[in-house]
Structure formats: structure tokens, C-alpha cells
Design a protein around this motif. Sequence first.
Motif, PDB file in Angstrom:
ATOM      1  N   THR A 124      -1.507  -7.280   7.351  1.00  0.00           N
ATOM      2  CA  THR A 124      -0.228  -7.857   7.789  1.00  0.00           C
ATOM      3  C   THR A 124      -0.359  -8.603   9.100  1.00  0.00           C
ATOM      4  O   THR A 124       0.458  -9.456   9.415  1.00  0.00           O
ATOM      5  CB  THR A 124       0.823  -6.746   7.975  1.00  0.00           C
ATOM      6  N   GLU A 148       0.458  -3.066  10.720  1.00  0.00           N
ATOM      7  CA  GLU A 148       0.939  -2.342   9.551  1.00  0.00           C
ATOM      8  C   GLU A 148      -0.046  -2.549   8.404  1.00  0.00           C
ATOM      9  O   GLU A 148      -0.423  -3.681   8.098  1.00  0.00           O
ATOM     10  CB  GLU A 148       2.321  -2.859   9.144  1.00  0.00           C
ATOM     11  N   ALA A 161       2.203  -0.788   3.563  1.00  0.00           N
ATOM     12  CA  ALA A 161       3.575  -0.944   4.055  1.00  0.00           C
ATOM     13  C   ALA A 161       4.367  -1.907   3.187  1.00  0.00           C
ATOM     14  O   ALA A 161       5.621  -1.875   3.192  1.00  0.00           O
ATOM     15  CB  ALA A 161       3.557  -1.433   5.506  1.00  0.00           C
ATOM     16  N   ASN A 162       3.664  -2.769   2.437  1.00  0.00           N
ATOM     17  CA  ASN A 162       4.356  -3.721   1.556  1.00  0.00           C
ATOM     18  C   ASN A 162       4.841  -3.090   0.258  1.00  0.00           C
ATOM     19  O   ASN A 162       5.622  -3.702  -0.461  1.00  0.00           O
ATOM     20  CB  ASN A 162       3.416  -4.888   1.228  1.00  0.00           C
ATOM     21  N   ALA A 195       7.179  -1.152  -0.884  1.00  0.00           N
ATOM     22  CA  ALA A 195       8.434  -0.541  -0.428  1.00  0.00           C
ATOM     23  C   ALA A 195       8.890   0.602  -1.327  1.00  0.00           C
ATOM     24  O   ALA A 195       9.371   1.635  -0.850  1.00  0.00           O
ATOM     25  CB  ALA A 195       9.518  -1.610  -0.333  1.00  0.00           C
ATOM     26  N   ASP A 196       8.769   0.442  -2.644  1.00  0.00           N
ATOM     27  CA  ASP A 196       9.237   1.494  -3.562  1.00  0.00           C
ATOM     28  C   ASP A 196       8.421   2.774  -3.408  1.00  0.00           C
ATOM     29  O   ASP A 196       8.923   3.874  -3.668  1.00  0.00           O
ATOM     30  CB  ASP A 196       9.149   1.007  -5.012  1.00  0.00           C
ATOM     31  N   TRP A 197       7.177   2.636  -3.017  1.00  0.00           N
ATOM     32  CA  TRP A 197       6.310   3.809  -2.818  1.00  0.00           C
ATOM     33  C   TRP A 197       6.535   4.411  -1.436  1.00  0.00           C
ATOM     34  O   TRP A 197       6.543   5.637  -1.283  1.00  0.00           O
ATOM     35  CB  TRP A 197       4.854   3.366  -2.971  1.00  0.00           C
ATOM     36  N   VAL A 198       6.712   3.557  -0.441  1.00  0.00           N
ATOM     37  CA  VAL A 198       6.811   4.014   0.942  1.00  0.00           C
ATOM     38  C   VAL A 198       8.117   4.749   1.199  1.00  0.00           C
ATOM     39  O   VAL A 198       8.139   5.834   1.805  1.00  0.00           O
ATOM     40  CB  VAL A 198       6.680   2.820   1.917  1.00  0.00           C
ATOM     41  N   ASN A 199       9.224   4.192   0.757  1.00  0.00           N
ATOM     42  CA  ASN A 199      10.551   4.732   1.096  1.00  0.00           C
ATOM     43  C   ASN A 199      11.024   5.699   0.027  1.00  0.00           C
ATOM     44  O   ASN A 199      11.128   5.342  -1.151  1.00  0.00           O
ATOM     45  CB  ASN A 199      11.551   3.578   1.236  1.00  0.00           C
ATOM     46  N   ARG A 211      16.446  10.083   4.418  1.00  0.00           N
ATOM     47  CA  ARG A 211      15.393   9.172   4.012  1.00  0.00           C
ATOM     48  C   ARG A 211      14.116   9.443   4.804  1.00  0.00           C
ATOM     49  O   ARG A 211      14.156   9.955   5.925  1.00  0.00           O
ATOM     50  CB  ARG A 211      15.822   7.715   4.245  1.00  0.00           C
ATOM     51  N   ARG A 257       9.742   7.901   5.210  1.00  0.00           N
ATOM     52  CA  ARG A 257       8.708   6.909   4.883  1.00  0.00           C
ATOM     53  C   ARG A 257       7.368   7.611   4.739  1.00  0.00           C
ATOM     54  O   ARG A 257       7.025   8.486   5.541  1.00  0.00           O
ATOM     55  CB  ARG A 257       8.607   5.851   5.992  1.00  0.00           C
ATOM     56  N   THR A 274       1.509   5.102   5.943  1.00  0.00           N
ATOM     57  CA  THR A 274       0.910   3.919   5.308  1.00  0.00           C
ATOM     58  C   THR A 274      -0.540   3.676   5.737  1.00  0.00           C
ATOM     59  O   THR A 274      -1.214   2.808   5.165  1.00  0.00           O
ATOM     60  CB  THR A 274       1.746   2.663   5.597  1.00  0.00           C
TER      61      THR A 274
END
Length: 876
Positions: free
Chosen positions: A530, A534, A538-539, A541-545, A553, A555, A558
Motif C-alpha cells: 500500500t 498497511e 488490509a485491502n 475488507a470483508d475478511w478484516v472487518n 466491531r 479488525r 493485517t
Amino acid sequence: MFVARPVARGRGPGGLGIAYKEHLKQMSVDNGAYNFREIEPKWQQYWWTHRTFAAVDCDSRPKYYVLDMFPYPSGEGLHVGHPEGYTASDIVARYKRMKGFNVLHPFGWDAFGLPAEQHAVKTGAAPEQTTRRNIENMRRQTRSLGFSYDWDRELATTDPAYYKWTQWIFLKLFNSYFDDAEQKARPIDQLPIPAGLTEPQKRQYIDDHRLAYEAEVPVNWCPELGTVLANEEVVGGVSERGGHPVFRKPMRQWMLRITQYAERLLADLEEVDWPESIKKLQTDWIGKSVGADVDFKIEGHDEVIRVFTTRPDTLFGATYMVMAPEHPLVDRITTADVREAVEQYRQAAARKSDLDRTDLAKDKTGVFTGGYAINPVNGQRIPVWISDYVLISYGTGAIMAVPAHDDRDFEFATKFGLPIIPVVQPDDPVQALLVEKGELCFTGNGAAINSGEFNGLKTPEFKAKITEWLSRQRKGRKAINYKLRDWLFSRQRYWGEPFPILHTEDGRVLALSEDDLPLTLPPIKDYKPTGTGEPPLANAADWVNIALPDGTRARRETNTMPQWAGSCWYYLRYLDPHNDEKGWDPAKEKYWMPVDLYVGGAEHAVLHLLYARFWHKFLYDLGYVTTREPFRKLVNQGMILGEDGQKMSKSRGNVINPDQVITGYGADSMRLYEMFMGPLESMKPWSMQGVEGVHRFLQRTWRLVVDEQTGQVLPQVRDVEPDELTTCLLHQTIKKVGEDIEAFGFNTAISQMMILVNHLTKCEVRPKCVIERFLLVLAPFAPHIAEELWQILGHDKTLAYEPWPPYDPQRVKAREIELAVQVNGKIKARIVVAADSDEDSIRRNALADPVVAAALDGKTPRKVIVVKSRLVNIVV
């Protein structure tokens, strides 16, 4: 007849070019009945189908665990350096089976790594696909060399079924602390917590004691690679791989408290049978120093600058102080008139690696902060500087400078015109005069001068007394320091083990449940860094959050683990690679551990071995392993150079591909040659002529037994008793080869086998019993031809578990010996004499030989020289 068509690899002296192609064609024509291209695949398939080398867990036989350092599955495949260590370990494994041991000899792949990720960045190809393809190719190459691995236990660190347990070990580290009193790790729920703390304070206290913890640390950040690099991966301010710029910047990183194990890592080196050079490298890396912590009060402030020194006896000669540019006190003591210069210097230092900063040959630089400290032993006001040769990561990040008795301090003081006060007088009067004049920096021991009430004391006594004085005055204390730093354990990469960690919105750090392992890598489209620090994960999103059960919530972490993680414990997974419930079965661990023999390159002498030992000791503390050390004996193979004597590389065109050597000469020839090149641990150049030489030896071995025209056993091979000379030579060979295998003297073992084959070749009758025992001795070195000849001689089972032939100590000593007889330097005859013959009787026998007499043609010899046990030289 099959004719090899190798692909030319470069044009350098060691490359396999046009001349080598022609040579291979000739070799193909001349191979005759010894058809290794049929024999070797036949036996490799036999071993694979019959699971010949599958180890038996918890067997009644004595165990022997022999392990190779597993390779990274490179797109380049194996090079000829890999099989050197693998062949050595395989010879030992095969020998130990024949000696009655239950041998575990596994293989696998250290498969996470930066090259696959860089390939993904360039091409978009998923690292797991590239890695799988590379493993398939290298497995083919490895199997083609006939190594006796237990392939049922094959593993790869990138397999989720494997890294599930890497994550499990990390969780154990995260959920443990180090008990200083007991000097061992304990579960974090046993940590004594001070009374009166609030819940947030309790959480912080617990987090501050975890063996796996987060910290803001200055790191080597490479924007182009998008990751943090270890000091060893930075050369001259750029990355070792790719030559990209590297900068120092503080970043949030996962750390492991390896420093808590420093003393045990040092002390337990006494338990292992390793080369002394490797032990020294480990000892130096840990870097234990005994000395004192000393506090210098900062003028105008309530704070102190604490330094560690191994020479408290030189305190009276401290004329200035130096802090690392990153030291937290720099901002507070820097005066306004020099702040701009200090900031510029700090920014410049941030662009240098630790190795660059501590290079002894570099010019010393620094800036005065405007602040002063008070020398605790004499009350003198001394200036405080910053310089990049002082590291925040070593000691306290600050030093007292004694320029009369430290080379770096002397250079610095000389350059900036700072006072130099000698406080140690050498015993040598000439040196003493030079020290007094300020012309010599003396770093040795001597007698105290300019040191007040301590004048005249010898250095060892002065060290003890000044340390006691500092302690009484509450200005210092005896201390032990280690150069070893906590292990920076995170990387800003995709292709690595995910951390089983969550970060909540309110700043808490939560560990996943062991039931949720493995946490697998998500598929992503863009592997590029990035540029902000990061990681690529970190890209996703569905896995990270994710949503927690309480509705809040969180995170996912990463960062990923470094490549070292998977290689820290793989030797344990080999014990039980298909166990889904545990990393390994305790009974199997107790049976197989420790590793009896570990073979690999010296380039792993420090970090891999240190990290593996650290994890093993941690697991020992928690009761998961039963030995304090993982590797009982370590052997390093030397580097194989190109035929031009240079390190093999594509750019030099001197790379030798093992596939081409096997195609032209066979796996047995390659195995034998790599062991015949010289001592295993030595660096040596490749030679195709050497390969040809051992190949001819194998052809002679074949012709001992097989008629090249009919393919049948030669009529000379008979069930007869051997003569005295043959018997003696056989027993000498069995003895020497066995002893040489135990001592890793493989080259001299092969030499002895060549002597026996040369002798048998000249025999009109070749005793079958001698040839059979010779084949058993040859088998660990050249297993394919040994198996084939064993079968041709009438045996219907593999020789892999045949007992190693015994030798008779009495028959090792020859009753008769054969001597060559030279006339004027040319061999004319050979005579057999009693082994205990004196020189006079040997001379008489030589002169009485009819062939020798004819060569003399009635002339009287001027000299008859007897070279004991070798030859008789007659000079006419």
C-alpha cells in the motif's frame, strides 16, 4: 540407445554448453549394459510403492532422527548445492537402518517467502499457485536422487493444516508470561497482578508481560517491497533483495520476548554437539556482557541518563555522553539554539540501517544537544551529544564516552575537540607515556590513574570496588546486558501466516479461540504494497472487518508472521503430520526427540537455529516437549562453487543444474561425486571431470558382476572362499567405510571402496560373498546400482534393511601385502610378501622375480629402495 539432449545453461566455465552436449552423447553410447536411466527410476518407484522408508512410531528398536534443513520451493528448482547436504544425511540414514535403528528421515518445504509474493506483485499470479508448482518440480528433482525420505510425512508450511499449529504456538506465546524467579514461561492466567488496579490497568499490566506483545519500534521500512526488513536484509541503506531504498521509521509491530531466554540459550549450548564455530556465532549474537548500570543526572532536569558499561573502572575518564538520535530524552534536553541541527541529524540517521550506523570503518558524525549531565563519580559537568553510532536498540540507547580507552570514543573526541583524560595506565612504560600524552587509545587492563581514592588499583579490583561504591551511593548497580534484542515478528506482507488476533474499537487486543484455527488467508486481487505501511491484507475488507458476539466491531490483524515462524518447529510436526487434534502426539515426541542429526548450510547458523531453540525452550516450559534442546548434533556442508571457482550465479553462467547431471550420468554418480569432492564441510569447486571419474567407478562396479553382452552374472563370480589378500581388503573396507560414515568422512570412504573394486577387477575369480558384502557397504552411497546388483545376484528383497556387514579386527591386519616393483621408475611386476617382512627379504623377493630379472638384463642395480607397504624401486 537413448541420447540425452540437455539444455545449455550459460557459456561460463561451469555452464553446460555445447561441449558438454557432445560429451553426453558420447557417454550415452559408452554406457553399455549399465543403464542407469532404467535402473534408477525402477528402484525409486519400488521404494515409493512399497513405502520402504516409512518410519515406525514408538518401535522397540533404538531410534535415529536425521533431518535436513528443508528448502524454500524456488522457481529455479534445486541447484547442485542442495543435494550435497541431502546426500550426506541420506548416507547416514541408510547406514543407521542397516545398523538396526528405527530411522526417521522426513522432508518438506519452507514455503512461505518473499519471492512468491514479489512474483505475485509482478504477474498477479496467486502465491499459492506458484508455490504449489514449484514444490511439484522440486519434489520430482528430489525423488530423482533416490533419497530415502519418509514421503508419508511430507509437509509444507503454507498448508493451513500445518500453519494452524504455527498459529497455535503463537497463541501460547501470547497467553504466557516469563516467571523471572523460576526462569521459565507460565500461562498468563497464573501471572500475579498487583492489587488496586482498575480493569483497564489490569489489561495493560497483563499485556505488558505477554511473551508475544505489540510495540512501536523503529524498523527498516522499505516502501518498494512494502515490508519491514531485518538488519541483515539491509545493505548500504538499500534492501538486499532488489536494492530498494530503506528508511528507519517507528511502526506498530508484534514482538516476541526472546531476550527472556538469553541466558538459557547461552548455557544450553554446552549440551549440544555442534561445530565450535557455530556455537561462537550464537554466543556472539546473544552478546552477554557483565558490567554496571550507571545514572548520570541531567543538569537542570530531574531525570537521569542511564548507561550500561563493561568498564565502570573508567568512569573518571568519561568526558562526554552520546545518546542515540531516537532516544526519548533528546527532545527534552536539546536547547533552542541547536534544535534545528539536531532535527536534521535525526532525520539523516533515520535513513540508515543499524549495520550501516555501527560500521567501524565509517567516519564518526554527531551533533551537540546543548545539554549537560553530571558525572556521578567526580561531579564534573560533561556535554551530551547525539550520534548514529549509538543504537536505541542496544543497552540503554546512551553511552558514557571515555575517549582515552575506547577506539570509537577516541575518534569522536579527536574529531570534535573533546577532552581526553587517561584513567588506566598500561604496564608497558612506552604505552603508558603515549597514553599520558593522549597519543594512544589504550583499551586493555592496567592500573587506575586520575581516579581519586581508587588510584593504583588494578582493573579487575577497581571494577568490583567502583560497582560497590555506585550501589552504596544509589548511582548505579551491577548489571548484565545482552546484545540480543526481542524478535520483531511481523511483516507487512500477504504471503505469510495470519495472526490469530483481533483489534477492537476500544483498543483491546483479543486472541482467537484455538477452536477457530486455522485462520486462513483470504484470496485477494492486488498483492502490491500500500505504500503507507498497511499490508496487502488490509485491502480484504470483508475478511478484516468482523462483528463480535456482543455486537461490537473488530479488525483482524493485517500483518503476517515472518518466514522464520514455520521453520521454528517443523521438526516436531514431522513426528505426527496428519494429526488434526494436536500439533504432535506426546508419546511420539517422547520417542523421537531430540533430532539426532541436523544437516544444513552454515548460513542458518544464527537466526534459524536461535529462533528454533527459543520456541523449543518455550514449549519445554509448558510441557509440550520433553527435551531442552531440539538438535543434538549439527553438521554444516560447505558451499559448492562453479567450475571457475566462483559462487554459482546466472550472471556468471556457471550454474550446474542437477537434472542435467542426472540425465548424463545418473543419480548415483551425482551422489557419489558430491561426497567425493572433499571434506563435507569444505568449500569446493564443481568439476565435470570429477563426475566422469566416479561414473567410471560405477561402471567398473557393474562389470564386476554383469556380463555386458548377456546381462547375466559373470562366470568369474563364484561361491568360493576369498584368498587372504581379498579377505583382508574386504574387512579393511567394511571397517573404514563404517567409521568414515560415523565421522562424516565420506570422501575417504569412497576412496577405500575404489581400492577394493580395483583389486576385485584384477581377480580371475571373484568371490560372491565378497561382492555381496561390498554392495551392502556401497548401498548408502549409490543405492540404485547396489539394489540392482543385489537383485541380479539372486536376492528377492531390498537390501535397505540388510544388516551392515561386520568386520573381524584380526582380518583387518594383512598377513600378506602386494608391492609394485619399479625398474628406473617404471612398474615391471608386482610381488606378494609377508606383511611383517623386513627390507632385506623384500629386496631379495623383488630381485628374484623373473619379470624383474628380465628387465635388469644382467645389470647390477645401483640402488634398491623399499617404500614400506607400497613399492620397491630398483635403480640401475
